[in-house]
Design a protein around this motif. Structure first.
Motif, PDB file in Angstrom:
ATOM      1  N   ALA A  13      41.593  62.105  67.797  1.00 46.16           N
ATOM      2  CA  ALA A  13      42.653  63.122  67.773  1.00 46.16           C
ATOM      3  C   ALA A  13      42.026  64.493  67.508  1.00 46.16           C
ATOM      4  N   THR A  14      42.563  65.521  68.166  1.00 49.47           N
ATOM      5  CA  THR A  14      41.979  66.855  68.033  1.00 49.47           C
ATOM      6  C   THR A  14      42.732  67.778  67.088  1.00 49.47           C
ATOM      7  N   GLY A  15      43.942  67.445  66.700  1.00 46.71           N
ATOM      8  CA  GLY A  15      44.757  68.383  65.930  1.00 46.71           C
ATOM      9  C   GLY A  15      44.525  68.419  64.437  1.00 46.71           C
ATOM     10  N   ASP A  16      43.679  67.564  63.916  1.00 45.07           N
ATOM     11  CA  ASP A  16      43.500  67.460  62.470  1.00 45.07           C
ATOM     12  C   ASP A  16      42.222  68.175  62.030  1.00 45.07           C
ATOM     13  N   THR A  17      42.327  69.035  61.040  1.00 43.76           N
ATOM     14  CA  THR A  17      41.164  69.776  60.545  1.00 43.76           C
ATOM     15  C   THR A  17      40.142  68.860  59.880  1.00 43.76           C
ATOM     16  N   LYS A  18      40.545  67.694  59.429  1.00 45.96           N
ATOM     17  CA  LYS A  18      39.598  66.749  58.814  1.00 45.96           C
ATOM     18  C   LYS A  18      38.537  66.296  59.804  1.00 45.96           C
ATOM     19  N   LEU A  26      31.442  57.647  61.490  1.00 42.21           N
ATOM     20  CA  LEU A  26      32.158  57.225  62.701  1.00 42.21           C
ATOM     21  C   LEU A  26      33.415  56.441  62.315  1.00 42.21           C
ATOM     22  N   LYS A  27      33.283  55.515  61.393  1.00 38.46           N
ATOM     23  CA  LYS A  27      34.434  54.711  60.951  1.00 38.46           C
ATOM     24  C   LYS A  27      35.500  55.601  60.310  1.00 38.46           C
ATOM     25  N   ARG A  28      35.081  56.585  59.547  1.00 37.65           N
ATOM     26  CA  ARG A  28      36.037  57.511  58.929  1.00 37.65           C
ATOM     27  C   ARG A  28      36.730  58.369  59.989  1.00 37.65           C
ATOM     28  N   GLN A  78      40.694  58.306  60.454  1.00 37.19           N
ATOM     29  CA  GLN A  78      41.408  59.585  60.342  1.00 37.19           C
ATOM     30  C   GLN A  78      42.218  59.850  61.597  1.00 37.19           C
ATOM     31  N   SER A  79      41.642  59.582  62.762  1.00 37.76           N
ATOM     32  CA  SER A  79      42.324  59.835  64.028  1.00 37.76           C
ATOM     33  C   SER A  79      43.553  58.938  64.171  1.00 37.76           C
ATOM     34  N   VAL A  80      43.405  57.660  63.872  1.00 41.10           N
ATOM     35  CA  VAL A  80      44.523  56.721  63.968  1.00 41.10           C
ATOM     36  C   VAL A  80      45.645  57.142  63.020  1.00 41.10           C
ATOM     37  N   ARG A  81      45.288  57.447  61.787  1.00 40.91           N
ATOM     38  CA  ARG A  81      46.278  57.857  60.782  1.00 40.91           C
ATOM     39  C   ARG A  81      47.006  59.139  61.224  1.00 40.91           C
ATOM     40  N   PHE A  82      46.242  60.123  61.681  1.00 42.86           N
ATOM     41  CA  PHE A  82      46.814  61.404  62.120  1.00 42.86           C
ATOM     42  C   PHE A  82      47.814  61.195  63.266  1.00 42.86           C
TER      43      PHE A  82
END
Length: 143
Positions: free
Chosen positions: A86-91, A122-124, A128-132
């Motif tokens: 995902a691209t929208g998350d600053t994390k 990579l796992k993080r 993070q992408s899935v959660r976002f």
């Protein structure tokens, strides 16, 4: 109306990986398959002719454009391995600072080989992408 080219399909993920020319990229693809499957809990599916995706969500933009996409994925391309987050998350940007050797495009993160990056990061990135995306598009998750 615009027709999405990258749709989930029934092509074999293993068959696709077996046809990757580079033995190193093929080996990395199998490792990535394990990492993404283990981290997401989703079964790998082919999206379009060359993307291995995990999970899916339905998006709808204010413009009315809508479609389905994998939550995360990768593609062992000829030049580099493309990773889709995902691209929208600053994390994402914070995590990429400690990821290892990579480049970024508008929506992709590119690596030459898995050995160039930190697998824990990579796992993080995957988590993070899935959660976002699940938070951004609730009740639209499938698989």
């Amino acid at each position: 109306m615009y027709e999405l080219k990258t749709k989930e399909n029934d092509r074999s993920v293993v068959e696709f990986i077996e046809n990757v020319e580079s033995p190193t990229k093929r080996e990395d693809a199998y490792k990535l398959l394990d990492i993404f499957t283990e981290t997401t809990g989703y079964q790998a599916k082919m999206w379009g002719p060359s993307i291995i995706g995990f999970g899916s969500y339905h998006y709808k933009y204010p413009t009315g454009h809508e479609g389905d996409a994998p939550l995360v994925g990768f593609s062992p391309r000829k030049a580099k391995i493309s990773l889709y987050f995902a691209t929208g998350d600053t994390k994402r940007e914070e995590l990429l600072e400690n990821f290892g050797k990579h480049t970024t495009g508008k929506a992709c993160v590119y690596i030459n080989k898995l050995a160039d990056v930190d697998v824990a990061v990579l796992k993080r990135l995957i988590e993070q992408s899935v959660r976002f995306l699940q938070d951004t598009y609730p009740n639209n998750n499938t698989n």
